[in-house]
Design a protein around this motif. Structure first.
Motif, PDB file in Angstrom:
ATOM      1  N   SER A  23       0.820  -1.088   0.111  1.00 13.09           N
ATOM      2  CA  SER A  23       0.101  -0.132   0.018  1.00 13.09           C
ATOM      3  C   SER A  23       0.943   1.370  -0.164  1.00 13.09           C
ATOM      4  O   SER A  23       0.672   2.344  -0.622  1.00 13.09           O
ATOM      5  N   HIS A  24       1.701   1.180   0.886  1.00 11.70           N
ATOM      6  CA  HIS A  24       2.677   2.295   0.957  1.00 11.70           C
ATOM      7  C   HIS A  24       3.383   2.631  -0.387  1.00 11.70           C
ATOM      8  O   HIS A  24       3.612   3.769  -1.009  1.00 11.70           O
ATOM      9  N   ILE A  25       3.773   1.558  -1.259  1.00 11.98           N
ATOM     10  CA  ILE A  25       4.249   1.906  -2.657  1.00 11.98           C
ATOM     11  C   ILE A  25       3.362   2.201  -3.715  1.00 11.98           C
ATOM     12  O   ILE A  25       3.487   3.000  -4.431  1.00 11.98           O
ATOM     13  N   LEU A  26       2.264   1.829  -3.433  1.00 10.50           N
ATOM     14  CA  LEU A  26       1.049   2.074  -4.403  1.00 10.50           C
ATOM     15  C   LEU A  26       0.940   3.665  -4.231  1.00 10.50           C
ATOM     16  O   LEU A  26       0.188   4.362  -4.989  1.00 10.50           O
ATOM     17  N   GLU A  30       8.522   6.168  -0.857  1.00 11.15           N
ATOM     18  CA  GLU A  30       9.719   5.364  -0.877  1.00 11.15           C
ATOM     19  C   GLU A  30       9.815   4.204   0.242  1.00 11.15           C
ATOM     20  O   GLU A  30       9.353   4.870   1.472  1.00 11.15           O
ATOM     21  N   ALA A  31      10.645   3.269   0.232  1.00 10.62           N
ATOM     22  CA  ALA A  31      10.787   2.421   1.307  1.00 10.62           C
ATOM     23  C   ALA A  31      12.163   1.750   1.347  1.00 10.62           C
ATOM     24  O   ALA A  31      12.811   1.510   0.170  1.00 10.62           O
ATOM     25  N   LEU A  32      12.500   1.143   2.353  1.00  7.96           N
ATOM     26  CA  LEU A  32      13.590   0.394   2.553  1.00  7.96           C
ATOM     27  C   LEU A  32      13.146  -0.772   3.496  1.00  7.96           C
ATOM     28  O   LEU A  32      12.534  -0.792   4.507  1.00  7.96           O
ATOM     29  N   VAL A  33      13.232  -2.003   2.793  1.00  8.65           N
ATOM     30  CA  VAL A  33      12.421  -3.283   3.276  1.00  8.65           C
ATOM     31  C   VAL A  33      13.637  -3.934   3.593  1.00  8.65           C
ATOM     32  O   VAL A  33      14.422  -4.532   2.894  1.00  8.65           O
ATOM     33  N   ILE A  34      13.646  -4.314   5.261  1.00  9.48           N
ATOM     34  CA  ILE A  34      14.422  -5.260   5.712  1.00  9.48           C
ATOM     35  C   ILE A  34      13.694  -6.265   6.016  1.00  9.48           C
ATOM     36  O   ILE A  34      12.980  -6.438   7.073  1.00  9.48           O
ATOM     37  N   MET A  35      13.914  -7.607   5.248  1.00  8.66           N
ATOM     38  CA  MET A  35      13.026  -8.681   5.693  1.00  8.66           C
ATOM     39  C   MET A  35      13.784 -10.009   5.353  1.00  8.66           C
ATOM     40  O   MET A  35      14.798 -10.159   4.601  1.00  8.66           O
ATOM     41  N   ALA A  36      13.853 -11.045   6.361  1.00 15.61           N
ATOM     42  CA  ALA A  36      14.454 -12.148   6.391  1.00 15.61           C
ATOM     43  C   ALA A  36      14.309 -12.927   5.042  1.00 15.61           C
ATOM     44  O   ALA A  36      13.461 -12.987   4.256  1.00 15.61           O
ATOM     45  N   SER A  42      10.111 -10.084  -2.835  1.00 14.10           N
ATOM     46  CA  SER A  42       9.948  -9.810  -4.250  1.00 14.10           C
ATOM     47  C   SER A  42       8.275  -9.306  -4.575  1.00 14.10           C
ATOM     48  O   SER A  42       8.243  -8.459  -5.467  1.00 14.10           O
ATOM     49  N   LEU A  43       7.453 -10.085  -4.018  1.00 11.63           N
ATOM     50  CA  LEU A  43       6.152  -9.617  -4.127  1.00 11.63           C
ATOM     51  C   LEU A  43       5.818  -8.190  -3.949  1.00 11.63           C
ATOM     52  O   LEU A  43       4.785  -7.591  -4.528  1.00 11.63           O
ATOM     53  N   CYS A  44       6.565  -7.578  -2.931  1.00  9.40           N
ATOM     54  CA  CYS A  44       6.569  -6.067  -2.465  1.00  9.40           C
ATOM     55  C   CYS A  44       6.671  -5.122  -3.491  1.00  9.40           C
ATOM     56  O   CYS A  44       6.068  -3.868  -3.607  1.00  9.40           O
ATOM     57  N   ARG A 190      10.509   5.078   4.274  1.00  9.88           N
ATOM     58  CA  ARG A 190      10.120   4.528   5.356  1.00  9.88           C
ATOM     59  C   ARG A 190      10.761   3.091   5.613  1.00  9.88           C
ATOM     60  O   ARG A 190      11.013   2.610   4.390  1.00  9.88           O
ATOM     61  N   VAL A 191      11.114   2.893   6.626  1.00 15.63           N
ATOM     62  CA  VAL A 191      11.943   1.632   6.994  1.00 15.63           C
ATOM     63  C   VAL A 191      10.726   0.353   7.359  1.00 15.63           C
ATOM     64  O   VAL A 191      10.144   0.636   8.493  1.00 15.63           O
TER      65      VAL A 191
END
Ligand code: ADP
Ligand code: MG
Ligand code: ZN
Length: 617
Positions: A23-26, A30-36, A42-44, A190-191
């Protein structure tokens, strides 16, 4: 969004944070995504790409991965392409034409392309709605795989003013994080930070005693499924692979000393399910996005907790239960120390030694391994595990009992002191049990008052008690090639004051492999029956079908369907198009493309076994 998720990707629900990020991207932020790893990064950017009118540009460091990602998207009916050095001039021209006609939604590009002025100019003529930078830690020299080409990405800001950036990575150290923000000028972003807990992975440390046999047993349990075994040296990868081949296991070695072509081929055979076991140095793994690796073994001690976490992270990306087993011996610690002592620069030597000390702490500790890992990466295990046992590490899974160890401790300490703390563990045990070995005879130790003082104890029990005493810092093992057993000051006080001592030991002997196998059974049960109670023989048939379709299409089998989808098919036994469409991973395109093939195998099986479609209304 929910509808796009099912129609294109075949999934019923979002993983944690995916929906918020999307939703943020739509909103064009901007975003920094830190995810295991395996969290579903990818889906993001792939799902927003479907909603945007223009193009989503994805920067990705590895050519091999780009192809898999694009194949995967195409298999779901999403118009995606990549441009990198493996394509011919004509192929690139053709893609550029389609880009100009706005026939492509997602374009993967290698970072080195962005250094080519003409190419940047071309991109500038396109209507770009989003730029995603995958594996963003590659931009940082502080990270583990710095790619100088990633520095080219700075030019994106200039060339695409106003186009939102999203950076994604699984590496979370603060240093790397702030470096990414600075380099990419992401101050406004946003992180999004997700937990590093990989709940579908089990963590086990095994004493490296009978390791080869144990390894064979483990691999047989995972027959035909993918496994990675990490070794310390190139030579040992070759030897171990050969030993496994002798057992008729499909194993291949992989290390940086093999020529590029050989490495590429091995990697491809692994990804295509043609060889199931890779015995490798740490050179293997970057660029392996294989979702169904069920087992990662560290046959030798890794260099750091970071490395260990990253390597074990390659297991179970698809979310299915998978095992991470570390074989640990004191000898490995000595081997590493030997190399560390050869580092000239003292600062560097200390840093390396510190990292090693932490992984040794992990291997030797007597508490929850998952909690240790979470804490290491700055998370609070109490919050994540809700104060409960993790239920999926060897410590949490082994039933324990307290026992009064006062007398046996007294016997062990007296023996160590009686032989002047000049002998190793096995010798001490020989004396305790009254074993008159040639060495004992030679030193005339059979006449000592402590000789045979613990005759009634089993060798393995004594070993365990001594290890517990070491963990309690009552005894200590010296370092060096022939470690000696000594009594600490604390131990000496204990001996003098004759204090009562209680130890906690497992009720299952340490060297019983059963302990390792129960882990998997247990998680399987908890993850629900789909994961465990599926028809194994049907699953095998579906795997064969998947492989033959994949070969025809020249893509890796997981592009057709993941193991989660096959297991669900082999559990729910869908026999109509409608039922089939409920299976995870079945979207519109895959239903149309593969539905009939898979349905007919399932129908045949169900008929001959007289089983009903569990999804039929
Ligand atoms: P990462 O890049 O974070 O390591 P990936 O994007 O490669 O993870 O995704 C890991 C796996 O999870 C893939 O097999 C992907 O298809 C699957 N996956 C991602 N999102 C979902 C979801 N919402 N539901 C089910 N599976 C998902
Ligand atoms: Mg990824
Ligand atoms: Zn645990």
């Amino acid at each position: 969004m929910q509808k796009l998720l099912k129609t294109y990707f075949g999934y019923d629900s979002f993983r944690p944070l995916q929906e918020e990020i999307i939703s943020h991207i739509l909103d064009k932020k901007e975003a920094l995504v830190i995810m295991a790893t395996g969290g579903g990064k990818s889906l993001c950017y792939q799902l927003p790409a479907l909603k945007f009118k223009g193009l989503t540009l994805v920067i990705s460091p590895l050519i091999a991965l780009m192809k898999d990602q694009v194949d995967g998207l195409n298999a779901n009916g999403i118009a995606a392409e990549f441009i990198n050095s493996t394509l011919s001039y004509d192929q690139i021209r053709e893609i550029q034409t389609r880009l100009k006609r706005e026939q492509i939604k997602i374009l993967y590009v290698a970072p080195e392309r962005l250094a080519i002025g003409d190419f940047l100019d071309f991109l500038g003529t396109l209507n770009v709605d989003l730029i995603a930078i995958d594996e963003a830690h590659c931009i940082s020299e502080w990270g583990h795989d710095f790619r100088p080409e990633y520095r080219n990405l700075k030019s994106l800001r200039k060339n695409f003013p106003g186009v939102p950036l999203i950076a994604l990575t699984a590496t979370a150290t603060n240093q790397v994080r702030s470096d990414i923000i600075e380099q990419l000028n992401l101050q406004e972003a946003r992180v999004f930070l997700s937990s590093f807990n990989r709940s579908n992975l089990s963590y086990q440390v095994r004493p490296k005693k009978n390791a080869l046999n144990e390894l064979k047993t483990l691999l047989k349990k995972y027959a035909g499924e993918s496994a990675i075994i990490y070794c310390f040296s190139r030579k040992s990868t070759e030897e171990l692979a050969a030993a496994l081949q002798d057992e008729n296991l499909r194993a291949l070695p992989y290390h940086a000393g093999l020529d590029v072509e050989k490495r590429r081929k091995t990697q491809e055979q692994f990804i295509r399910d043609e060889v199931s076991i890779i015995v490798a140095t740490v050179a293997f793994g970057m660029g392996i996005d294989k979702p169904n690796v069920r087992l990662v073994v560290h046959y030798d001690l890794p260099k750091s907790v970071e490395g260990y976490y990253q390597e074990t992270g390659r297991a179970g990306r698809d979310g299915l239960p998978s095992d991470c087993v570390l074989f640990y011996s004191y000898g490995d610690k000595i081997k590493h120390n030997f190399f560390i002592n050869q580092i000239d620069d003292s600062d560097q030597r200390e840093a390396v030694a510190e990292k090693l000390a932490r992984i040794i702490e992990y291997a030797e500790m007597q508490s929850c391994r998952r909690a240790y890992l979470l804490e290491y990466f700055g998370e609070n295990p109490d919050i994540i595990l809700g104060g409960q046992s993790c239920q999926s590490c060897d410590f949490c899974l082994t039933p324990k009992e307290n026992f009064d160890a006062t007398e046996i401790t007294w016997k062990i300490l007296s023996t160590v002191i009686r032989i002047e703390e000049r002998f190793g563990l096995n010798y001490v045990i020989d004396i305790l049990r009254g074993h008159e070995t040639p060495k004992v005879r030679e030193r005339q130790h059979a006449g000592l008052p402590v000789f045979g003082i613990a005759k009634e104890q089993k060798q393995t029990d004594l070993l365990e008690i001594i290890e517990l005493l070491i963990a309690q810092k009552i005894l200590i093992k010296t370092s060096g090639e022939y470690p000696l057993l000594k009594v600490t000051d604390e131990g000496k006080t204990l001996l003098k004051t004759r204090q009562k001592i209680t130890l906690t030991k497992s009720t299952i002997p340490k060297d019983d492999l059963q302990a390792a196998t129960t882990t998997r059974a247990k998680i399987k049960k908890e993850a629900g029956h789909v994961v465990s109670d599926y028809h194994q023989d049907l699953f095998e048939e579906l795997r064969v079908l998947r492989k033959s379709i994949a070969d025809k299409k020249r893509v890796p089998p997981f592009i057709i369907f993941g193991d989660v989808s096959l297991r669900e098919m082999a559990f729910y036994l869908p026999q109509s198009n409608e039922s089939f469409s409920f299976i995870t991973g079945v979207g519109r395109v895959k239903l149309a493309e593969y539905g009939e093939d898979f349905l007919s195998v399932i129908r045949n099986y169900a008929q001959s076994e007289n089983l009903a479609d569990r999804l039929a209304k």
